[in-house]
Design an enzyme around this catalytic site. Structure first.
Site, PDB file in Angstrom:
ATOM      1  N   GLY A 178       0.817  -1.213   0.000  1.00 38.25           N
ATOM      2  CA  GLY A 178       0.000   0.000   0.000  1.00 38.25           C
ATOM      3  C   GLY A 178       0.852   1.265   0.000  1.00 38.25           C
ATOM      4  O   GLY A 178       0.582   2.217  -0.748  1.00 38.25           O
ATOM      5  N   CYS A 179       1.879   1.281   0.823  1.00 43.30           N
ATOM      6  CA  CYS A 179       2.754   2.462   0.887  1.00 43.30           C
ATOM      7  C   CYS A 179       3.498   2.663  -0.418  1.00 43.30           C
ATOM      8  O   CYS A 179       3.689   3.802  -0.856  1.00 43.30           O
ATOM      9  CB  CYS A 179       3.739   2.348   2.040  1.00 43.30           C
ATOM     10  SG  CYS A 179       2.965   2.666   3.626  1.00 43.30           S
ATOM     11  N   SER A 180       3.912   1.589  -1.035  1.00 41.22           N
ATOM     12  CA  SER A 180       4.616   1.702  -2.309  1.00 41.22           C
ATOM     13  C   SER A 180       3.703   2.291  -3.379  1.00 41.22           C
ATOM     14  O   SER A 180       4.104   3.191  -4.126  1.00 41.22           O
ATOM     15  CB  SER A 180       5.148   0.343  -2.751  1.00 41.22           C
ATOM     16  OG  SER A 180       6.102  -0.129  -1.819  1.00 41.22           O
ATOM     17  N   ALA A 221       3.095   6.050  -2.419  1.00 41.31           N
ATOM     18  CA  ALA A 221       4.311   6.852  -2.610  1.00 41.31           C
ATOM     19  C   ALA A 221       4.610   7.046  -4.092  1.00 41.31           C
ATOM     20  O   ALA A 221       4.942   8.158  -4.530  1.00 41.31           O
ATOM     21  CB  ALA A 221       5.493   6.197  -1.903  1.00 41.31           C
TER      22      ALA A 221
END
Length: 123
Positions: free
Chosen positions: A7-9, A12
């Site tokens: 999710g963060c990837s 970002a």
């Protein structure tokens, strides 16, 4: 919530991909998590992220902003990072708070559209 997680990837990289458009709107992107600066540097390098990632290991800043606390995960109550975004104006006041982001890959475009709409209203 964590460097290099799926999710963060997605989120970002989405902010990376709209970073030039955000810059034209005088927006500055800053990410924050409890990860240390070592993992932040690796994450920034891996995905060529053009923005700052801050480390909040004690979760004090995230807690103050409501981005760390009780949340539901897989139907159970737990305590952890609450994926959220804050649009903070030049005066330091929160203009908009996106709480509990469920689709991190779509979120950067939503933020960009909000800023574009706001700029159009301001004339």
């Amino acid at each position: 919530p964590r460097d290099d997680s799926p999710g963060c990837s997605k989120e970002a990289c989405g902010f990376r991909d709209v970073s030039r458009k955000l810059a034209k709107l005088d927006a500055v992107v800053v990410g924050i998590s409890a990860d240390d600066t070592r993992t932040h540097k690796k994450f920034i390098k891996k995905f060529k992220l053009p923005f700052t990632l801050l480390s909040d290991p004690d979760r004090k800043v995230m807690t103050a902003y409501g981005a760390f606390g009780e949340k539901m995960m897989y139907g159970k109550s737990t305590v952890g990072v609450i994926r959220s975004t804050f649009w903070i104006g030049p005066d330091g006041k929160v203009i908009k708070h996106w709480k509990r982001i469920s689709k991190p890959g779509d979120h950067p475009a939503i933020v960009l559209q909000s800023l574009v709409s706001h700029a159009a209203e301001e004339g």
